[in-house]
Write a protein that holds these residues in place. Structure first.
Motif, PDB file in Angstrom:
ATOM      1  N   THR A 113      -2.825  -2.960  -4.712  1.00  0.00           N
ATOM      2  CA  THR A 113      -4.152  -3.068  -4.108  1.00  0.00           C
ATOM      3  C   THR A 113      -4.492  -4.513  -3.801  1.00  0.00           C
ATOM      4  O   THR A 113      -5.026  -4.832  -2.725  1.00  0.00           O
ATOM      5  N   THR A 135       0.696   9.199  -6.165  1.00  0.00           N
ATOM      6  CA  THR A 135       0.896  10.624  -5.879  1.00  0.00           C
ATOM      7  C   THR A 135       1.892  11.242  -6.848  1.00  0.00           C
ATOM      8  O   THR A 135       1.661  12.325  -7.414  1.00  0.00           O
ATOM      9  N   PHE A 178       0.685   4.119  -2.872  1.00  0.00           N
ATOM     10  CA  PHE A 178       0.390   5.519  -2.556  1.00  0.00           C
ATOM     11  C   PHE A 178       1.467   6.444  -3.118  1.00  0.00           C
ATOM     12  O   PHE A 178       1.154   7.489  -3.721  1.00  0.00           O
ATOM     13  N   VAL A 186      -0.079  -0.317  -9.440  1.00  0.00           N
ATOM     14  CA  VAL A 186      -0.932   0.061  -8.307  1.00  0.00           C
ATOM     15  C   VAL A 186      -2.024  -0.980  -8.095  1.00  0.00           C
ATOM     16  O   VAL A 186      -2.402  -1.286  -6.950  1.00  0.00           O
ATOM     17  N   SER A 196       0.826  -1.209   0.000  1.00  0.00           N
ATOM     18  CA  SER A 196       0.000   0.000   0.000  1.00  0.00           C
ATOM     19  C   SER A 196       0.863   1.263   0.000  1.00  0.00           C
ATOM     20  O   SER A 196       0.508   2.264  -0.627  1.00  0.00           O
ATOM     21  N   LYS A 197       2.012   1.206   0.658  1.00  0.00           N
ATOM     22  CA  LYS A 197       2.918   2.358   0.673  1.00  0.00           C
ATOM     23  C   LYS A 197       3.459   2.631  -0.727  1.00  0.00           C
ATOM     24  O   LYS A 197       3.495   3.785  -1.180  1.00  0.00           O
TER      25      LYS A 197
END
Length: 717
Positions: free
Chosen positions: A213, A188, A184, A209, A180-181
Motif C-alpha cells: 500500500t 485474496t 491484491f 500488504v 498493488s498487484k
C-alpha cells in the motif's frame, strides 16, 4: 588472494625506494593509488544494489535534488521541510487506510469462518460438506497464487519485508517486491485460506500488504513520488509501514511496533521512531473502530480481569514453562524445516492439488477434535476459548475425555495442522499458529500444576498467556511477543511472567536455529549477510573453526627451507614471525606465492621442471588459476566489444570478481598515476633475493600485530 590483485603493505607506509621487487610477470599496485581509484570508481557509480526477482537494470542518473538528501551535501531547508511534511502526510494516510483495510479483511475472514461452522452443523452430512468446502477454498487460494505467478505472493511475506529493509533496490525492481498487484493477490489468497480453516496466521501477510500500500501511494500520488528515489527515506517509510501492518492486525500499537523492529530491522534509526509510532497508533485507532463495531469491544482476545493472578513462588514455574517452551520451539523449528524440505518438490509440482489435500486433512482433524464452535473454525476462535473456559481445547463435548487428555490431543492436532498449513504455496502467516500452539501448551502446563497443587488457587488462563508468548518468542526470536499478549488481552499483571518466559525461550532457540521468518528467507533464496552469520551451524567464534596446528616461518627462512617446507606441509598460508624468541606475527605468505617464487628462482638455473615435478598438486592449482585468468580476460574483452560499462558496480565482473575488476579499472583509468605505473614496471624487472623477507614484502597480505605462534624450525640446508 591472487598475486595479481594483492597490495603491498608492510611495516606502515614505505617510500618508493623501499618498495621491494617482485618476480617477473606479477603485477602490483600502490595502496594509496589503489584506494584513490576505488573511491573514484564509487563516486562515479550509483550505490550497490541487489537484484530481486528480476534482471538487473541500470538506473537512470537524472534525479532531482531529493536524491541528494542524506548525503554529504548542503540541504535546502525549504525542501527538507517539504520532504518531512510529505512523509508525515503519507504515514498518517497509510495508518488510516491500513487500519480500515485490515478491518475489512478481518470481517471477511470472520464471515467465511462462520459460514464454515454453519456448514458443519447444518445437517448429518455437514462434516462431509465441510471437508469439500475446506478443500475447495484451500485449492482456490493456491490457484490464485499460481495464476499470479509472482514469487513474492506466497509464504508469510516477512521474507520480502526484511529483504526490502536490509538491501538496496532500484525503483524499477520494487514492483517485484511490493506492488498493488502483489498486495491484491496476497490478500485474496489469505482470506480464502483463513476462511477455509487452515491453521495459518494473518499478521505477516498483512504487514507485507501494508508495504504494498505504501509503495502504491508513492508510485501513484505525485507529491510522494520523489520519495521512491531517496533510498534512505524509503527504508524509513517502509519500516513505519511494517509497524502499521503489525499494529493494526492485533490492535497492539506498542507491541506491534517493537515486533516489527525485532523481525525486520538490522538496525533502527531512532529519528524514525516517532513517525512509526504515529502511524502505528493511527492504524490501531482506525482498526479499533471496526473492532468495536463488529464485536463490541476493543481487544482481540478479551479476558476476565483477575486481581493478583499469581503468587511470588510462581515466577519459578513461569521460568520453567519458558524453558520447556524454548526446547519445544527448537524442536518445532527443525521439524517444520525438515517437513518442508521433504515435501518441497510436491508443493512446486502440484501446488493446487497439495492445497486441496491439505484442506481435506485439516477438515477431518478439526472435526475429530471438535476445534470449532458457532463463531467459526479459525485460530482466533480457538485462542479466545483457551484464554477463558477452554471448552473447545479441553474437548468438553466429548464424553470420558479429561481436560488434560483433551489438551494433549488438541496440541498434537494443532502442531500437525500448523506444519501442513504454513508450508503450502498460499499466502500464510505464522504468528497466530505459533501463538495458538503455545497457548494450548501453556494451558496444559497450568492445568497439570493446578491438579498437583491442591488447595492453591492457580490462574490457569495466565499460564496459557505465558505459554503463547514463550513459544512465539522461541520460534520468531522476539521478546515483544510478551507485550503483544498484554495488549491483546488487557491483563497487564501478566506482563512480567510473559517477559520471563519469553526471554528464556528466545535465548534457547536464538543461538541454535534460524527463526521461522529467517527460514522463509532461506527457502526463497533471500539470504542476507546477517542471516548467514546466524546460520553458522553453532560455530559462533573464530576458535570454533580455526586451525590451531599452524606451521610458521621466520624472516630468515631461505630458499632451501621453503622447498623442504612445501614438501612437508600442505597448509595454504604460512605465517611469518619475527624470530623464534618473540614469535611476533609480522606477515604471511600464500602457498601459491611460494610456489611461483620457487619456479622463478629455479628457472634461473634451468631447473624449473624439478619444481614442477616435486609439487604436482601446486602445478595443477596454478594451471587452474591461469585458466581462470584467461576466462576473465575473455569476459573483459567481450564486454569491451559490446560497449559494456567498465565502472565497478555496473558490470557482471563487478559481481563475480570485485577486486579484479576494480584493479583493472584502476589500470585503465586516468587517475592511475604514471609514477605508479613506473614503479610497477621497475618491480617486475627487478632481481629476486633469496630470503623470505623479500617475498613477504613483495607478495604478502597486510602484516598484522597478533598473538605469538609456534615457529617452524628450518631444516638443515
Amino acid at each position: 588472494m591472487d598475486p595479481d590483485f594483492q597490495t603491498t603493505m608492510y611495516e606502515g607506509n614505505k617510500s618508493d625506494s623501499d618498495s621491494s621487487t617482485a618476480p617477473s610477470g606479477l603485477e602490483f599496485v600502490n595502496v594509496d593509488d589503489f584506494a584513490k581509484s576505488r573511491l573514484a570508481s564509487e563516486a562515479g557509480s550509483d550505490r550497490n544494489r541487489v537484484t530481486f526477482f528480476g534482471k538487473h537494470e541500470t538506473e537512470p542518473q537524472t534525479r532531482d535534488s531529493v536524491r541528494e538528501m542524506g548525503r554529504n551535501t548542503k540541504v535546502d531547508p525549504t525542501k527538507a521541510f517539504i520532504l518531512s511534511s510529505n512523509v508525515l502526510i503519507l504515514l498518517f494516510s497509510l495508518g488510516i487506510i491500513t487500519g480500515a483495510l485490515n478491518g475489512c479483511f478481518a470481517w471477511l475472514m470472520k464471515l467465511l469462518s462462520h459460514a464454515q461452522a454453519l456448514i458443519i452443523t447444518s445437517s448429518p452430512l455437514g462434516p462431509l460438506y465441510f471437508m469439500f468446502s475446506t478443500s475447495f477454498l484451500a485449492s482456490l487460494s493456491a490457484l490464485i497464487i499460481k495464476l499470479g505467478d509472482m514469487k513474492a505472493t506466497h509464504g508469510t511475506g516477512m521474507a520480502e519485508v526484511k529483504a526490502l529493509l536490509v538491501n538496496d533496490f532500484y525503483v524499477s525492481e520494487l514492483s517485484s517486491i511490493a506492488s498493488s498487484k502483489i498486495g491484491f493477490i496476497r490478500v485474496t489468497s489469505l482470506i480464502l485460506a483463513v476462511g477455509a480453516g487452515l491453521s495459518i496466521g494473518i499478521a505477516a501477510p498483512l504487514v507485507h500488504v501494508a508495504l504494498c500500500t505504501a509503495h502504491s501511494f508513492m508510485n501513484r500520488i505525485a507529491i510522494f513520488r520523489d520519495l521512491l528515489h531517496n533510498p534512505d527515506m524509503l527504508k524509513q517509510i517502509m519500516a513505519a509501514a511494517a509497524a502499521v501492518g503489525m499494529s493494526t492486525v492485533f490492535n497492539a500499537p506498542v507491541g506491534g511496533l517493537l515486533f516489527s523492529i525485532e523481525v525486520t530491522s538490522t538496525y533502527y534509526l531512532i529519528s524514525n521512531y516517532w513517525r512509526s509510532f504515529m502511524a502505528a497508533t493511527t492504524g490501531a485507532l482506525m482498526y479499533s473502530v471496526f473492532l468495536a463495531a463488529s464485536e463490541g469491544n476493543y481487544r482481540i482476545f478479551e479476558v476476565t480481569t483477575v486481581t493478583n493472578p499469581y503468587q511470588k513462588w510462581e515466577f519459578l514455574t513461569y521460568a520453567f514453562l519458558g524453558l520447556i517452551a524454548g526446547f519445544l520451539a527448537l524442536w518445532y523449528l527443525k521439524f517444520h524445516q525438515a517437513y518442508y524440505m521433504a515435501m518441497r518438490k510436491y508443493f512446486l509440482a502440484s501446488p493446487v492439488a497439495t492445497a486441496a489435500l491439505a484442506g481435506a486433512v485439516t477438515a477431518v482433524l478439526i472435526y475429530a477434535v471438535g476445534a470449532h464452535n458457532h463463531s467459526g473454525v479459525s485460530e482466533t476462535v480457538l485462542v479466545k476459548d483457551i484464554f477463558n473456559d477452554s471448552h473447545i481445547a479441553e474437548m468438553h463435548d466429548r464424553r470420558g475425555v479429561s481436560p488434560i487428555a483433551g489438551l494433549c490431543a488438541s496440541l498434537v492436532v494443532r502442531v500437525a495442522l500448523t506444519v501442513i498449513g504454513t508450508t503450502l504455496r498460499v499466502s500464510a502467516g505464522i504468528f497466530l499458529p505459533m501463538f495458538t500452539i503455545g497457548a494450548i501448551g501453556g494451558r496444559l502446563f497450568g492445568q497439570i500444576l493446578a491438579d498437583i497443587a491442591l488447595g492453591v488457587n492457580i490462574y490457569v488462563p495466565g499460564y496459557a498467556m505465558v505459554g503463547a508468548a514463550a513459544f512465539l518468542s522461541g520460534t520468531t526470536h522476539t521478546i515483544s511477543a510478551a507485550v503483544i499478549v498484554v495488549e491483546m488481552t488487557g491483563e497487564i499483571d501478566m506482563l512480567l511472567p510473559c517477559l520471563i518466559a519469553s526471554v528464556i525461550a528466545c535465548g534457547i532457540t536464538k543461538s541454535r536455529s534460524l527463526s521461522m521468518f529467517d527460514q522463509g528467507m532461506v527457502n526463497k533464496g533471500l539470504e542476507s549477510f546477517e542471516l548467514l552469520l546466524n546460520a553458522t551451524g553453532g560455530f559462533n567464534f573464530v576458535e570454533d573453526v580455526m586451525d590451531a596446528q599452524v606451521t610458521s616461518v621466520t624472516r630468515a627462512c631461505m630458499v632451501s627451507d621453503l622447498f623442504a617446507l612445501m614438501q612437508s606441509e600442505d597448509q595454504g598460508v604460512f605465517p611469518i614471525i619475527e624470530s623464534h624468541d618473540s614469535c611476533k606475527l609480522v606477515g604471511s605468505l600464500d602457498r601459491r606465492d611460494i610456489y611461483n617464487f620457487l619456479k622463478i628462482h629455479f628457472a634461473k638455473h634451468n631447473l624449473e621442471s624439478h619444481v614442477v615435478s616435486s609439487f604436482p598438486q601446486d602445478e595443477a592449482a596454478e594451471q587452474l588459476h591461469q585458466l581462470r585468468e584467461k576466462k576473465v580476460a575473455e569476459l573483459q574483452s567481450w564486454m569491451k566489444r559490446n560497449n559494456a560499462n567498465s565502472v565497478p558496480g555496473s558490470s557482471i565482473t563487478r559481481r563475480l570478481f570485485p577486486s579484479a575488476h576494480a584493479l583493472q579499472w584502476a589500470h585503465n583509468n586516468d587517475s592511475f598515476s604514471e609514477h605508479s605505473a613506473q614503479t610497477l614496471a621497475e618491480a617486475n624487472a627487478a632481481a629476486i633475493n633469496d630470503d623470505c623477507s623479500t617475498i613477504m614484502r613483495t607478495m604478502s597480505i597486510n602484516p598484522l600485530q597478533g598473538t605469538p605462534l609456534p615457529a617452524f624450525a628450518p631444516p638443515a640446508a
